[in-house]
Scaffold this motif. Sequence first.
Motif, PDB file in Angstrom:
ATOM      1  N   UNK A   2      -6.566  81.307  -1.310  1.00 16.32           N
ATOM      2  CA  UNK A   2      -5.894  81.273  -0.338  1.00 16.32           C
ATOM      3  C   UNK A   2      -5.603  80.388   1.071  1.00 16.32           C
ATOM      4  N   UNK A   3      -7.098  79.792   0.881  1.00 18.60           N
ATOM      5  CA  UNK A   3      -6.872  78.626   2.410  1.00 18.60           C
ATOM      6  C   UNK A   3      -6.478  77.788   1.882  1.00 18.60           C
ATOM      7  N   UNK A   4      -5.835  76.955   0.312  1.00 20.09           N
ATOM      8  CA  UNK A   4      -5.509  75.746  -0.012  1.00 20.09           C
ATOM      9  C   UNK A   4      -3.855  76.306   0.319  1.00 20.09           C
ATOM     10  N   UNK A   5      -3.848  77.507  -0.345  1.00 14.41           N
ATOM     11  CA  UNK A   5      -1.937  77.829  -0.382  1.00 14.41           C
ATOM     12  C   UNK A   5      -1.270  77.709   0.853  1.00 14.41           C
ATOM     13  N   UNK A   6      -2.561  78.672   1.666  1.00 16.75           N
ATOM     14  CA  UNK A   6      -2.209  79.020   3.861  1.00 16.75           C
ATOM     15  C   UNK A   6      -1.670  77.169   4.199  1.00 16.75           C
ATOM     16  N   UNK A   7      -2.358  76.204   3.897  1.00 16.17           N
ATOM     17  CA  UNK A   7      -2.559  74.825   4.058  1.00 16.17           C
ATOM     18  C   UNK A   7      -1.131  74.347   3.578  1.00 16.17           C
ATOM     19  N   UNK A   8      -1.227  74.568   2.166  1.00 15.12           N
ATOM     20  CA  UNK A   8      -0.137  73.785   1.644  1.00 15.12           C
ATOM     21  C   UNK A   8       1.388  74.260   2.539  1.00 15.12           C
ATOM     22  N   UNK A   9       1.470  75.212   2.588  1.00 13.06           N
ATOM     23  CA  UNK A   9       2.559  76.209   2.976  1.00 13.06           C
ATOM     24  C   UNK A   9       2.870  75.360   4.772  1.00 13.06           C
ATOM     25  N   UNK A  10       2.230  75.733   5.296  1.00 15.14           N
ATOM     26  CA  UNK A  10       1.739  74.345   6.465  1.00 15.14           C
ATOM     27  C   UNK A  10       2.209  73.341   6.686  1.00 15.14           C
ATOM     28  N   UNK A  12       3.700  71.598   4.260  1.00  7.47           N
ATOM     29  CA  UNK A  12       5.480  71.582   3.823  1.00  7.47           C
ATOM     30  C   UNK A  12       6.730  71.935   4.712  1.00  7.47           C
ATOM     31  N   UNK A  13       6.064  73.199   5.486  1.00 10.50           N
ATOM     32  CA  UNK A  13       6.774  72.846   6.926  1.00 10.50           C
ATOM     33  C   UNK A  13       6.562  71.961   7.677  1.00 10.50           C
ATOM     34  N   UNK A  14       6.032  70.878   8.112  1.00 16.22           N
ATOM     35  CA  UNK A  14       5.225  70.841   8.960  1.00 16.22           C
ATOM     36  C   UNK A  14       5.466  68.809   8.642  1.00 16.22           C
ATOM     37  N   UNK A  20       0.205  62.312   2.460  1.00 15.13           N
ATOM     38  CA  UNK A  20      -0.956  61.998   1.997  1.00 15.13           C
ATOM     39  C   UNK A  20      -1.777  63.564   2.046  1.00 15.13           C
ATOM     40  N   UNK A  21      -1.460  64.199   3.245  1.00 18.38           N
ATOM     41  CA  UNK A  21      -2.263  65.689   3.231  1.00 18.38           C
ATOM     42  C   UNK A  21      -1.746  66.955   1.860  1.00 18.38           C
ATOM     43  N   UNK A  22      -0.471  66.643   1.695  1.00 14.78           N
ATOM     44  CA  UNK A  22       0.192  67.182   0.604  1.00 14.78           C
ATOM     45  C   UNK A  22      -0.661  67.436  -0.731  1.00 14.78           C
ATOM     46  N   UNK A  23      -0.470  66.015  -0.589  1.00 18.33           N
ATOM     47  CA  UNK A  23      -1.110  65.173  -2.420  1.00 18.33           C
ATOM     48  C   UNK A  23      -2.115  66.087  -2.091  1.00 18.33           C
TER      49      UNK A  23
END
Length: 190
Positions: A2-10, A12-14, A20-23
Amino acid sequence: KNLFENSLIIYKKTLPKDHIEVAWTLANLGTVYGGLGHYKKAEKLLEQSFSIYKEAFPEDRFRYAWVLTLLGDNYRSSGDYVKAKDCLEEGHKVFKELYPEDHLEMTWFSIYLGNLYREVGHYKEARIIFERSLDVYKKHFGESHLKIALFLLYLGDLEQECAQYEKAKDLLEQSLSIYKKYLPANNINI
């Protein structure tokens, strides 16, 4: 997860889609999915991460090899040994360019290739990797460090598959002894 999924959502929006953080987040989320047995989802995430590192950060050879190794291990876990071999051998090659054979990073990532070799019946190659890794870890951590137990376990499993039962029993007993020294009795490793 859940934490990684939420981080990925944030992210991808920002952030730009090839940041590199997305990767990094894609790779870690892929690893989590693989650990949960969702290999196709893990494969998709790891491939996306690998694509970003390869195209946007070609100079970051460590991350390139890291994600390639994770992707290869996911292919191994899902039974796609051809893709696993390609990824793991390429990742291993890059790590060999970055580190000497007795470096801890090199040793740790060699284990993924050793596991593949063991699973496909290339026992000689697997044994070489596991024994070299065990020697390097003993040199850095001593004979009875917790990290040694894992390498003894890998070697014990390999010897069992090669019908070397006395050798396997000895290695597995050594591994168990170390685990019991450091872990509570109900730990899954024991």
